[in-house]
Design a protein around this motif. Structure first.
Motif, short mmCIF file in Angstrom:
data_model
loop_
_atom_site.label_atom_id
_atom_site.label_comp_id
_atom_site.label_asym_id
_atom_site.label_seq_id
_atom_site.Cartn_x
_atom_site.Cartn_y
_atom_site.Cartn_z
N THR A 16 0.80 -1.26 -0.06
CA THR A 16 -0.08 -0.10 0.13
C THR A 16 0.73 1.18 0.14
OG1 THR A 16 -1.94 -1.24 1.14
CG2 THR A 16 -1.64 1.30 1.08
N ILE A 20 0.99 4.18 -2.82
CA ILE A 20 1.11 5.71 -2.40
C ILE A 20 2.14 6.49 -3.09
CG2 ILE A 20 1.20 7.26 -0.58
CD1 ILE A 20 -0.57 5.13 1.02
N ALA A 35 -6.12 8.58 -0.21
CA ALA A 35 -7.30 7.51 0.19
C ALA A 35 -8.05 6.82 -0.84
CB ALA A 35 -7.97 7.97 1.27
N PHE A 38 -8.14 3.23 -2.31
CA PHE A 38 -8.00 2.06 -1.33
C PHE A 38 -9.32 1.54 -0.66
CE2 PHE A 38 -3.90 4.34 -1.78
CZ PHE A 38 -3.09 3.26 -2.18
N ILE A 45 -5.08 4.77 6.13
CA ILE A 45 -4.32 5.57 5.43
C ILE A 45 -3.37 6.54 5.82
CG2 ILE A 45 -4.45 7.44 3.20
CD1 ILE A 45 -4.87 4.52 2.54
N HIS A 48 -0.56 4.85 7.46
CA HIS A 48 0.57 4.70 6.25
C HIS A 48 1.41 5.95 6.00
CE1 HIS A 48 -0.28 0.53 5.23
NE2 HIS A 48 -1.66 0.71 5.11
#
Length: 121
Positions: A16, A20, A35, A38, A45, A48
Motif C-alpha cells: 500500500t 502511495i 485514500a 484504497f 491511510i 501509512h
C-alpha cells in the motif's frame, strides 16, 4: 535528522505504501485523494502516511483545511547507494542472452548432426 535505512526499508515493505509513493510521483495529492483508490478507512491511510513521513519518503503540509502529501525526491538516495553496492554485475539482457543461446546451441546441434566425414574435412 536523516531517517535510517531500516525506517526506509520498513516503509517500503508494504505494498500500500509503495502504491502511495507511485501515486505521488505524478503530483502532490490531498490525503483524501490518496485514500480514494484504497478500500480502507481514512485513519488507516493516515497511519501509512505517517510511516512514510517518518521514513522521510514524503512530507505533509496543511494548506487551509486540506492536508497535502508530497514525495521527497532525495529520500531514497541513501537506500539507493546502499543497494548499488550489490549491483556489481551488469543487468542481464534476457533477449540478448536468449539469442546467444540459440546461436550457440544451433552451432552445436549442426556439429552433432553432421557426418563423421564432414567433421574431418
Amino acid at each position: 535528522m536523516q531517517p535510517s535505512l531500516d525506517a526506509i526499508f520498513a516503509a517500503l515493505s508494504d505494498p500500500t505504501r509503495r502504491q502511495i509513493l507511485s501515486m505521488l510521483l505524478e503530483d502532490d495529492m490531498a490525503v483524501t485523494d490518496v485514500a480514494h483508490p484504497f478500500e480502507m478507512s481514512l485513519a488507516a491511510i493516515s497511519k501509512h502516511l505517517t510511516i512514510l513521513t517518518r521514513a522521510g519518503l514524503i512530507s505533509q503540509e496543511k494548506r487551509g483545511r486540506v492536508k497535502w502529501c508530497k514525495l521527497e525526491p532525495d529520500a531514497l538516495r541513501d537506500a539507493s547507494v546502499w543497494m548499488q553496492g550489490f549491483g556489481q554485475f551488469e543487468p542481464v539482457n534476457l533477449d540478448a542472452f536468449e539469442r546467444f543461446l540459440e546461436i550457440e546451441l544451433g552451432e552445436e546441434r549442426e556439429l552433432q548432426e553432421s557426418s563423421p566425414a564432414d567433421r574431418i574435412a
